[in-house]
Design an enzyme around this catalytic site. Structure first.
Site, PDB file in Angstrom:
ATOM      1  N   GLY A 170       0.820  -1.208   0.000  1.00 48.65           N
ATOM      2  CA  GLY A 170       0.000   0.000   0.000  1.00 48.65           C
ATOM      3  C   GLY A 170       0.855   1.260   0.000  1.00 48.65           C
ATOM      4  O   GLY A 170       0.668   2.152  -0.836  1.00 48.65           O
TER       5      GLY A 170
ATOM      6  N   TYR B 131       3.950  -8.703  15.780  1.00 47.34           N
ATOM      7  CA  TYR B 131       4.319  -7.702  14.772  1.00 47.34           C
ATOM      8  C   TYR B 131       5.021  -6.507  15.433  1.00 47.34           C
ATOM      9  O   TYR B 131       6.096  -6.072  14.990  1.00 47.34           O
ATOM     10  CB  TYR B 131       3.044  -7.279  14.027  1.00 47.34           C
ATOM     11  CG  TYR B 131       3.168  -6.014  13.233  1.00 47.34           C
ATOM     12  CD1 TYR B 131       3.971  -5.966  12.101  1.00 47.34           C
ATOM     13  CD2 TYR B 131       2.484  -4.854  13.611  1.00 47.34           C
ATOM     14  CE1 TYR B 131       4.084  -4.786  11.359  1.00 47.34           C
ATOM     15  CE2 TYR B 131       2.591  -3.692  12.875  1.00 47.34           C
ATOM     16  CZ  TYR B 131       3.389  -3.661  11.760  1.00 47.34           C
ATOM     17  OH  TYR B 131       3.512  -2.509  11.033  1.00 47.34           O
TER      18      TYR B 131
HETATM   19  P1  NAI Z   1       1.760  -3.754   3.012  1.00 46.04           P
HETATM   20  O1  NAI Z   1       1.477  -5.036   3.689  1.00 46.04           O
HETATM   21  O2  NAI Z   1       0.770  -3.238   2.038  1.00 46.04           O
HETATM   22  O3  NAI Z   1       3.191  -3.814   2.310  1.00 46.04           O
HETATM   23  C1  NAI Z   1       4.242  -4.616   2.797  1.00 46.04           C
HETATM   24  C2  NAI Z   1       4.916  -5.267   1.615  1.00 46.04           C
HETATM   25  O4  NAI Z   1       5.959  -6.106   2.113  1.00 46.04           O
HETATM   26  C3  NAI Z   1       3.968  -6.149   0.794  1.00 46.04           C
HETATM   27  O5  NAI Z   1       3.925  -5.715  -0.551  1.00 46.04           O
HETATM   28  C4  NAI Z   1       4.541  -7.532   0.926  1.00 46.04           C
HETATM   29  O6  NAI Z   1       4.440  -8.325  -0.260  1.00 46.04           O
HETATM   30  C5  NAI Z   1       5.993  -7.252   1.276  1.00 46.04           C
HETATM   31  N1  NAI Z   1       6.598  -8.404   1.949  1.00 46.04           N
HETATM   32  C6  NAI Z   1       6.039  -9.213   2.895  1.00 46.04           C
HETATM   33  N2  NAI Z   1       6.851 -10.248   3.165  1.00 46.04           N
HETATM   34  C7  NAI Z   1       7.949 -10.091   2.386  1.00 46.04           C
HETATM   35  C8  NAI Z   1       9.138 -10.842   2.200  1.00 46.04           C
HETATM   36  N3  NAI Z   1       9.364 -11.980   2.882  1.00 46.04           N
HETATM   37  N4  NAI Z   1      10.041 -10.393   1.318  1.00 46.04           N
HETATM   38  C9  NAI Z   1       9.817  -9.248   0.617  1.00 46.04           C
HETATM   39  N5  NAI Z   1       8.721  -8.490   0.726  1.00 46.04           N
HETATM   40  C10 NAI Z   1       7.789  -8.925   1.609  1.00 46.04           C
HETATM   41  O7  NAI Z   1       1.994  -2.676   4.186  1.00 46.04           O
HETATM   42  P2  NAI Z   1       2.036  -1.081   4.090  1.00 46.04           P
HETATM   43  O8  NAI Z   1       0.824  -0.544   4.715  1.00 46.04           O
HETATM   44  O9  NAI Z   1       2.417  -0.653   2.735  1.00 46.04           O
HETATM   45  O10 NAI Z   1       3.245  -0.764   5.085  1.00 46.04           O
HETATM   46  C11 NAI Z   1       4.571  -0.647   4.634  1.00 46.04           C
HETATM   47  C12 NAI Z   1       5.497  -0.710   5.820  1.00 46.04           C
HETATM   48  O11 NAI Z   1       5.173   0.332   6.745  1.00 46.04           O
HETATM   49  C13 NAI Z   1       5.412  -2.023   6.591  1.00 46.04           C
HETATM   50  O12 NAI Z   1       6.706  -2.366   7.046  1.00 46.04           O
HETATM   51  C14 NAI Z   1       4.519  -1.688   7.759  1.00 46.04           C
HETATM   52  O13 NAI Z   1       4.812  -2.501   8.872  1.00 46.04           O
HETATM   53  C15 NAI Z   1       4.879  -0.243   8.012  1.00 46.04           C
HETATM   54  N6  NAI Z   1       3.796   0.490   8.643  1.00 46.04           N
HETATM   55  C16 NAI Z   1       2.684   0.831   7.892  1.00 46.04           C
HETATM   56  C17 NAI Z   1       1.658   1.535   8.493  1.00 46.04           C
HETATM   57  C18 NAI Z   1       0.467   1.994   7.724  1.00 46.04           C
HETATM   58  O14 NAI Z   1      -0.377   2.673   8.324  1.00 46.04           O
HETATM   59  N7  NAI Z   1       0.330   1.726   6.436  1.00 46.04           N
HETATM   60  C19 NAI Z   1       1.700   1.871   9.941  1.00 46.04           C
HETATM   61  C20 NAI Z   1       2.914   1.448  10.599  1.00 46.04           C
HETATM   62  C21 NAI Z   1       3.913   0.801   9.967  1.00 46.04           C
HETATM   63  C1  15L Z   2       0.474  -0.677  11.360  1.00 48.11           C
HETATM   64  O1  15L Z   2       1.589  -0.871  11.805  1.00 48.11           O
HETATM   65  C2  15L Z   2      -0.040  -1.423  10.187  1.00 48.11           C
HETATM   66  O2  15L Z   2       0.977  -1.726   9.259  1.00 48.11           O
HETATM   67  C3  15L Z   2      -1.184  -0.718   9.477  1.00 48.11           C
HETATM   68  O3  15L Z   2      -1.815  -1.643   8.594  1.00 48.11           O
HETATM   69  C4  15L Z   2      -2.177  -0.163  10.476  1.00 48.11           C
HETATM   70  O4  15L Z   2      -2.780  -1.212  11.184  1.00 48.11           O
HETATM   71  C5  15L Z   2      -1.475   0.777  11.428  1.00 48.11           C
HETATM   72  O5  15L Z   2      -0.361   0.146  12.040  1.00 48.11           O
HETATM   73  C6  15L Z   2      -2.370   1.295  12.537  1.00 48.11           C
HETATM   74  O6  15L Z   2      -2.021   1.149  13.705  1.00 48.11           O
HETATM   75  O7  15L Z   2      -3.403   1.877  12.214  1.00 48.11           O
END
Ligand code: NAI
Ligand code: 15L
Length: 273
Positions: free
Chosen positions: A20, A143
Site C-alpha cells: 500500500g 508484529y
Molecule cells: P503492506 O502489507 O501493504 O506492504 C508490505 C509489503 O511487504 C507487501 O507488498 C509484501 O508483499 C511485502 N513483503 C512481505 N513479506 C515479504 C518478504 N518476505 N520479502 C519481501 N517483501 C515482503 O503494508 P504497508 O501498509 O504498505 O506498510 C509498509 C510498511 O510500513 C510495513 O513495514 C509496515 O509494517 C509499516 N507500517 C505501515 C503503516 C500503515 O499505516 N500503512 C503503519 C505502521 C507501519
Molecule cells: C500498522 O503498523 C499497520 O501496518 C497498518 O496496517 C495499520 O494497522 C497501522 O499500524 C495502525 O495502527 O493503524
C-alpha cells in the site's frame, strides 16, 4: 517561498514496493533518486522508464538481500509483514529480514536507512497518555515486537558500524482516517513523504526515532526529541472528523479505545504455539 529540491541520490532502494505505501512512495520519491530500485516478494508493475529497477526479492533470503543492496546509496525499508500474524510468519520477513538488510548495508557501505517501524512498538500505552521516543516500549503484538527488534537492530548498527537510521513509528498511513482512533494516529501520504525526505537528507541522525503522524488536533505522540529532522506535518485528520464521527464510538472498554495500538492489543492467541 517553496524550498529548493535537494540533490537526488544516485540510487535508492525501496523494499515493500508492491504494498500500500510502496505504491505511493514509488511515485512520490521520484524527485529524490536518479534510479529507484523497487523490491518486493509480490508482483510489481513493470519499470516505467530507466529511472526504475524492478528487483523481486524475499527478505528472508540472506543471499538475495545482499545482491539487492549492492550499489544503492540509501535504503527505505518498508517490506515485511505489516499486521499481526503468528510468530512463525513474522520471523522470516521481519526479524531475519531486518538483519539481512543491515548486514547487507554494512557489507556494501550503505550509510543511511529509513526504517518503517510502527506505533505497535508502543501500542500498549493508554490512549490517555502522551509519550515521546524515550517512553518504554510496550509492544502490543508479535508484529510490534518485530518492529521493536528492528529499532534495536538500527541502534546496534549505528553504535557498532556508524550506519545511521531514522526509525519512523508510523501511526496509520492511509488515504483517510478510517475510524475514531485514526483521528489521532493518521499520517497523510504527503506528510509521510516529507518525513522520508527529512530522514534522508538531515545531515546527522545517529539512530533517531520519530512518530509518523500528521498535524492532527489530538495526538498521543510528542516529537520534540526528533526536532533536528525539521519535520513539519501539513495535513490534519480534522478534515475527516465529521465523516469519521458518523461511525458509532466503540464501547469504553474496547481495546480500540483503551490502547494506542487499538485492536492489535487484543489479537491472538494463535492456537497452540
Ligand atoms: P503492506 O502489507 O501493504 O506492504 C508490505 C509489503 O511487504 C507487501 O507488498 C509484501 O508483499 C511485502 N513483503 C512481505 N513479506 C515479504 C518478504 N518476505 N520479502 C519481501 N517483501 C515482503 O503494508 P504497508 O501498509 O504498505 O506498510 C509498509 C510498511 O510500513 C510495513 O513495514 C509496515 O509494517 C509499516 N507500517 C505501515 C503503516 C500503515 O499505516 N500503512 C503503519 C505502521 C507501519
Ligand atoms: C500498522 O503498523 C499497520 O501496518 C497498518 O496496517 C495499520 O494497522 C497501522 O499500524 C495502525 O495502527 O493503524
Amino acid at each position: 517561498m517553496s524550498q529548493p529540491s535537494p540533490t537526488p541520490f544516485n540510487r535508492l532502494l525501496l523494499t515493500g514496493a508492491a504494498g500500500g505505501l510502496g505504491k505511493i512512495l514509488r511515485e512520490s520519491l521520484r524527485p529524490y533518486a536518479r534510479v529507484l530500485r523497487l523490491s518486493d516478494i509480490a508482483p510489481m508493475a513493470p519499470a516505467a522508464d530507466e529511472s526504475e529497477e524492478i528487483w523481486p526479492c524475499d527478505l528472508a533470503d540472506k543471499t538475495a538481500v545482499h545482491e539487492l543492496v549492492a550499489g544503492v546509496d540509501a535504503i527505505l525499508h518498508f517490506g515485511g509483514v505489516s499486521v499481526e500474524r503468528p510468530f512463525e510468519e513474522v520471523l522470516g520477513p521481519n526479524i531475519c529480514g531486518v538483519f539481512h538488510i543491515y548486514e547487507a548495508a554494512r557489507r556494501h557501505g550503505v550509510k543511511r536507512v529509513v526504517f518503517a517501524s510502527s506505533n505497535h512498538v508502543i501500542g500498549f500505552h493508554g490512549q490517555d497518555q502522551v509519550i515521546d521516543a524515550n517512553a518504554p516500549r510496550r509492544p502490543d503484538s508479535y508484529y510490534g515486537l518485530s518492529k521493536s527488534y528492528g529499532e534495536d537492530m538500527a541502534s546496534f548498527y549505528f553504535d557498532r558500524y556508524g550506519i545511521e537510521t531514522v526509525s519512523l513509528r508510523i501511526g496509520s498511513s492511509f488515504p483517510e482516517p478510517q475510524n475514531h482512533r485514526m483521528l489521532n494516529t493518521w499520517l497523510s501520504y504527503a506528510d509521510l513523504t516529507q518525513l522520508i525526505e527529512r530522514a534522508l537528507y538531515t545531515p546527522q541522525v545517529g539512530h533517531t526515532v520519530v512518530y509518523g503522524v500528521s498535524n492532527n488536533q489530538a495526538v498521543w505522540w510528542d516529537n520534540r526529541l526528533a526536532s533536528h529532522l525539521g519535520y513539519q506535518p501539513k495535513d490534519s485528520s480534522e478534515t475527516f472528523r465529521a465523516q469519521v464521527e458518523r461511525q458509532p464510538l466503540p464501547p469504553a472498554d474496547d481495546p480500540a479505545r483503551l490502547y494506542q495500538g487499538g485492536a492489535f492489543a487484543a489479537s491472538g492467541p494463535f492456537g497452540d504455539q
